[in-house]
Design an enzyme around this catalytic site. Structure first.
Site, PDB file in Angstrom:
ATOM      1  N   LYS A 123      -9.087  -6.772  -2.363  1.00  0.00           N
ATOM      2  CA  LYS A 123      -8.550  -5.463  -2.755  1.00  0.00           C
ATOM      3  C   LYS A 123      -7.057  -5.560  -3.041  1.00  0.00           C
ATOM      4  O   LYS A 123      -6.577  -5.044  -4.052  1.00  0.00           O
ATOM      5  CB  LYS A 123      -8.827  -4.451  -1.649  1.00  0.00           C
ATOM      6  CG  LYS A 123      -8.402  -3.046  -1.973  1.00  0.00           C
ATOM      7  CD  LYS A 123      -8.813  -2.147  -0.823  1.00  0.00           C
ATOM      8  CE  LYS A 123      -8.435  -0.730  -1.048  1.00  0.00           C
ATOM      9  NZ  LYS A 123      -8.830   0.123   0.069  1.00  0.00           N
ATOM     10  N   ASP A 124      -6.306  -6.209  -2.145  1.00  0.00           N
ATOM     11  CA  ASP A 124      -4.859  -6.340  -2.351  1.00  0.00           C
ATOM     12  C   ASP A 124      -4.538  -7.234  -3.544  1.00  0.00           C
ATOM     13  O   ASP A 124      -3.504  -7.045  -4.193  1.00  0.00           O
ATOM     14  CB  ASP A 124      -4.184  -6.858  -1.088  1.00  0.00           C
ATOM     15  CG  ASP A 124      -4.138  -5.819   0.027  1.00  0.00           C
ATOM     16  OD1 ASP A 124      -4.520  -4.658  -0.224  1.00  0.00           O
ATOM     17  OD2 ASP A 124      -3.724  -6.170   1.141  1.00  0.00           O
TER      18      ASP A 124
ATOM     19  N   LYS B 180       5.858   6.478   7.646  1.00  0.00           N
ATOM     20  CA  LYS B 180       5.301   5.623   8.694  1.00  0.00           C
ATOM     21  C   LYS B 180       6.397   5.154   9.639  1.00  0.00           C
ATOM     22  O   LYS B 180       7.528   4.916   9.227  1.00  0.00           O
ATOM     23  CB  LYS B 180       4.646   4.380   8.079  1.00  0.00           C
ATOM     24  CG  LYS B 180       3.479   4.683   7.184  1.00  0.00           C
ATOM     25  CD  LYS B 180       2.936   3.411   6.543  1.00  0.00           C
ATOM     26  CE  LYS B 180       1.786   3.717   5.625  1.00  0.00           C
ATOM     27  NZ  LYS B 180       1.329   2.528   4.895  1.00  0.00           N
TER      28      LYS B 180
ATOM     29  N   HIS C 275       0.819  -1.208   0.000  1.00  0.00           N
ATOM     30  CA  HIS C 275       0.000   0.000   0.000  1.00  0.00           C
ATOM     31  C   HIS C 275       0.857   1.263   0.000  1.00  0.00           C
ATOM     32  O   HIS C 275       1.971   1.259   0.512  1.00  0.00           O
ATOM     33  CB  HIS C 275      -0.880   0.049   1.255  1.00  0.00           C
ATOM     34  CG  HIS C 275      -1.729  -1.153   1.442  1.00  0.00           C
ATOM     35  ND1 HIS C 275      -1.967  -1.698   2.679  1.00  0.00           N
ATOM     36  CD2 HIS C 275      -2.410  -1.931   0.559  1.00  0.00           C
ATOM     37  CE1 HIS C 275      -2.761  -2.750   2.555  1.00  0.00           C
ATOM     38  NE2 HIS C 275      -3.037  -2.917   1.281  1.00  0.00           N
TER      39      HIS C 275
ATOM     40  N   TYR D  46       1.108   1.510  13.548  1.00  0.00           N
ATOM     41  CA  TYR D  46       1.881   2.455  12.777  1.00  0.00           C
ATOM     42  C   TYR D  46       1.439   3.882  13.020  1.00  0.00           C
ATOM     43  O   TYR D  46       0.277   4.173  13.140  1.00  0.00           O
ATOM     44  CB  TYR D  46       1.912   2.163  11.283  1.00  0.00           C
ATOM     45  CG  TYR D  46       0.759   1.483  10.623  1.00  0.00           C
ATOM     46  CD1 TYR D  46       0.186   2.016   9.487  1.00  0.00           C
ATOM     47  CD2 TYR D  46       0.271   0.266  11.090  1.00  0.00           C
ATOM     48  CE1 TYR D  46      -0.839   1.371   8.826  1.00  0.00           C
ATOM     49  CE2 TYR D  46      -0.758  -0.383  10.438  1.00  0.00           C
ATOM     50  CZ  TYR D  46      -1.306   0.178   9.306  1.00  0.00           C
ATOM     51  OH  TYR D  46      -2.332  -0.466   8.654  1.00  0.00           O
TER      52      TYR D  46
ATOM     53  N   HIS E 164       4.298  -0.123   1.188  1.00  0.00           N
ATOM     54  CA  HIS E 164       4.527  -0.845   2.437  1.00  0.00           C
ATOM     55  C   HIS E 164       3.582  -2.026   2.547  1.00  0.00           C
ATOM     56  O   HIS E 164       2.433  -1.955   2.118  1.00  0.00           O
ATOM     57  CB  HIS E 164       4.307   0.114   3.616  1.00  0.00           C
ATOM     58  CG  HIS E 164       4.324  -0.568   4.938  1.00  0.00           C
ATOM     59  ND1 HIS E 164       3.172  -0.775   5.676  1.00  0.00           N
ATOM     60  CD2 HIS E 164       5.328  -1.120   5.641  1.00  0.00           C
ATOM     61  CE1 HIS E 164       3.505  -1.403   6.790  1.00  0.00           C
ATOM     62  NE2 HIS E 164       4.794  -1.622   6.793  1.00  0.00           N
TER      63      HIS E 164
END
Length: 185
Positions: A168-169, A71, A61, A131, A118
């Protein structure tokens, strides 16, 4: 604290000094001055936390500019394999990735500046992952790269065919598509 800087410029692995005794342990997980002295100059504005089970892969992402995010990540519970991919076209390490094991045992943290994708995989039975972000999440700026991209060839340390990845990924484009239209300059 120990600040390790891998070959990919901007990434930093932080190992805190842990004080242990019969009661348990204590460590400082963030100190603005100490981090700035080590080159981490970020104004963190949002904290996120996720819970995942073994073999979950979350990522890859990123947030595109102007909503890009740096992050500071760590595994509060369990063990993860954390990965950052350099998406800065002008970088000599563009398209390269670096991974580090983060766990409740080693208490390492990983700083990922803006301009990186990431993701992480869960190596323990479950993990709580935290995070800090230096910019707010913006849905329209959300992007990603397919986690099993052949060009990136990331070893997620999860048995092939046993990975748990959301739809989604799985729908993100290959890295080659991103290379043709980079967001970070």
């Amino acid at each position: 604290m120990d600040f390790f800087k891998p070959e990919i410029e901007g990434l930093i692995v932080i190992t805190p000094k842990i004080f242990k005794d019969e009661r348990g342990y204590f460590f400082e997980s963030y100190n603005k001055k100490v981090f700035e002295d080590a080159g981490i100059v970020s104004n963190f504005v949002q904290d996120n936390q996720s819970f995942s089970v073994k073999n979950v892969i979350r990522g890859l992402h990123f947030q595109a500019p102007p909503h890009a995010q740096a992050k500071l990540v760590r595994a509060q519970r369990g063990k993860v394999w954390d990965v950052a991919v350099d998406l800065r076209p002008q970088s000599k390490t563009f398209g390269q990735w670096f991974g580090v094991e983060l766990s409740e045992e080693n208490q390492k943290m990983f700083y990922i500046p803006r301009g990186f994708a990431h993701g992480f995989s869960v190596l323990s039975e479950s993990a709580v992952f935290q995070y800090k972000c230096d910019n707010f999440y913006n849905k329209e700026s959300e992007g990603g790269i397919l986690y099993n991209d052949a060009v990136l060839n990331i070893d997620w340390k999860v048995p092939f065919g046993g990975e748990i990845v959301n739809e989604k990924d799985k729908s993100y484009p290959w890295f080659e598509v991103y290379k043709k239209q980079p967001f970070f300059n």
